[in-house]
Design a protein around this motif. Structure first.
Motif, short mmCIF file in Angstrom:
data_model
loop_
_atom_site.label_atom_id
_atom_site.label_comp_id
_atom_site.label_asym_id
_atom_site.label_seq_id
_atom_site.Cartn_x
_atom_site.Cartn_y
_atom_site.Cartn_z
N ALA A 165 38.85 28.39 31.66
CA ALA A 165 38.00 28.82 32.56
C ALA A 165 36.88 27.61 32.77
O ALA A 165 36.29 27.38 31.90
CB ALA A 165 37.21 29.96 32.57
N CYS A 191 40.35 28.94 37.02
CA CYS A 191 40.94 29.61 35.83
C CYS A 191 42.47 29.36 35.81
O CYS A 191 43.14 29.39 36.86
CB CYS A 191 40.75 31.00 36.10
N PHE A 228 44.04 31.98 39.06
CA PHE A 228 43.83 33.38 38.71
C PHE A 228 42.50 33.86 39.32
O PHE A 228 42.27 34.93 39.81
CB PHE A 228 43.93 33.61 37.40
N MET A 229 41.65 32.93 39.45
CA MET A 229 40.22 32.99 40.04
C MET A 229 40.07 31.63 40.50
O MET A 229 40.25 30.68 40.19
CB MET A 229 39.05 33.76 38.95
N GLY A 230 38.83 31.67 41.42
CA GLY A 230 38.44 30.52 41.84
C GLY A 230 39.10 30.00 43.09
O GLY A 230 39.73 30.62 43.76
N ASN A 248 44.29 26.54 43.24
CA ASN A 248 45.66 27.35 42.97
C ASN A 248 46.70 26.37 43.12
O ASN A 248 47.09 25.89 44.04
CB ASN A 248 45.68 28.51 44.06
#
Length: 430
Positions: free
Chosen positions: A208, A232, A264-266, A269
């Motif tokens: 992360a 992430c 997954f987050m943030g 991607n």
């Protein structure tokens, strides 16, 4: 050799061929280290059936125990217990150990990749926290110009056949990108599992990252990426290395593949893949050849989230396409695709190894490098960069140093070219 010396040698050789049986292994000096940490390394010695085999196994065991980095001193002794009913000599092994200090505080000064930046490093290491070689390392780095940061890493080894380990860490770092003149401030936490697999090393990382990109006088395309970003990611890296020397190889090969899945987050991607291979072989007239191939791809998985400049590929420099400054190809924006290839011929300098020791650690090499990067397939094929040159390779301690004279043959006006002498220091060269 006199007659008596020859007879004594025959007696010694005969003793080494006598059948023996290792009846017991005694361990002295263990205080905090648990017995189950070292017992697997001692078991092979119980299978020795003569003194020659036992001495060889003792040397192997000594090397294995030394790699644990848990002992300052390791001594072996053999006690003869007499003959048993089968007329086999029974012996007992005694191992005397002196455990290393649990706490270590140190500091050193280093330079960063020849960028004229001195680093002051201070570290504290607590070893063998719970008796099975767990360690905690706290590190602080302060650079004179381009970097500063701190990190805390906990390492837990697992004593299995695949030599696995688990690491957890948190870090904070501020770094100046010298080629594009922007700053990054990173706060990162990660968990890493490492193991031996299929003759190589496998590493799985969950990470992360909270990153801020900022700076001064930079291109507008980079300025658009200023601000805070969160990534992430899950990353896997596999490396298989069969070279006879990791720095100046003459035979063998090295292959690596690194895959990163972020999103997954943030606001990041993507799927990122980076491949690298190197093949080495001995040739005629004392020369050895090296063929290096590199390629990478970033595929964005969402239109709403993008890949920032800190994740993109860059090309050029003494460890990549020589004849260009660091990241000098496609500067300053980088690309989402890249490829590189290098062919090198090297041989020892025509000095005797006994003349100042030059023949032991210096080689001459001639090279051809090519590469390109971009954001689509067409970019990779248009105007590939090409350079040739010759230089000196020096192997000093655990790093490789190169002093080359490089001539760029193909380049774009936007590239930052280094025509002439070029200095490089590192571990991985193309």
């Amino acid at each position: 050799m006199t007659h008596h010396e020859a007879e004594d040698k025959k007696v010694v050789l005969k003793i080494f061929k006598h059948k023996i049986r290792v009846k017991s292994v005694k361990i002295d000096g263990l205080r905090r280290v648990k017995e189950d940490v070292i017992v697997p390394h001692l078991k092979p010695m119980l299978k020795a059936n003569n003194l020659t085999a036992l001495v060889g196994l003792i040397n192997t065991t000594n090397e294995n125990l030394d790699t644990l980095d848990a002992f300052d001193k390791i001594d072996f002794s053999i006690d003869h217990l007499g003959r048993n009913s089968d007329n086999v000599n029974e012996v007992s092994l005694r191992i005397s150990l002196c455990e290393a200090r649990r706490h270590k505080l140190g500091m050193n000064v280093s330079s960063d990749k020849g960028l004229n930046d001195g680093n002051f490093n201070m570290f504290y290491t607590a070893r063998n926290l719970f008796g099975r070689l767990e360690s905690l390392r706290v590190n602080y780095v302060r650079g004179t110009k381009i970097s500063d940061g701190c990190s805390v890493v906990f390492d837990k080894p697992y004593f299995s056949k695949n030599k696995s380990s688990f690491k957890m860490g948190v870090s904070k770092e501020n770094m100046l990108n010298r080629t594009a003149n922007y700053m990054t401030s990173d706060v990162k936490s990660s968990a890493v599992y490492q193991m031996d697999l299929f003759g190589g090393k496998s590493e799985l990382t969950a990470e992360a990252l909270w990153q801020q990109i900022h700076g001064g006088n930079v291109a507008m395309k980079i300025r658009e990426e200023f601000g805070h970003h969160l990534k992430c990611a899950l990353r896997h890296k596999y490396v298989r290395d069969t070279r006879d020397d990791t720095l100046v190889a003459t035979t063998g090969s090295r292959h690596s593949i690194e895959t990163e899945l972020a999103g997954f987050m943030g606001d990041v991607n993507h799927l990122k893949i980076d491949l690298e291979s190197q093949f080495n072989a001995k040739l005629l007239l004392g020369y050895s050849g090296a063929l290096s191939l590199r390629a990478g791809l970033i595929h964005e998985l969402s239109e709403n989230r993008r890949t920032w400049i800190t994740d993109k590929f860059f090309c050029g420099g003494p460890g990549s396409v020589r004849g260009f400054y660091e990241d000098g190809v496609g500067r300053p924006l980088g690309g989402t695709m890249h490829w590189g290839a290098g062919l090198s011929l090297s041989r020892n300098l025509p000095f005797s190894p006994h003349i100042w020791g030059l023949g032991k650690f210096m080689k001459i090499h001639h090279f051809v490098n090519a590469g390109n990067l971009g954001n689509n397939k067409n970019d990779l094929m248009v105007d590939p960069r090409l350079s040739v040159g010759t230089g000196i390779i020096m192997k000093i301690v655990n790093v490789r140093m190169e002093i080359n004279y490089a001539v760029p043959l193909r380049y774009k006006p936007s590239d930052v070219v280094n025509h002439g002498l070029q200095f490089g220091i590192g571990i991985n060269f193309m």
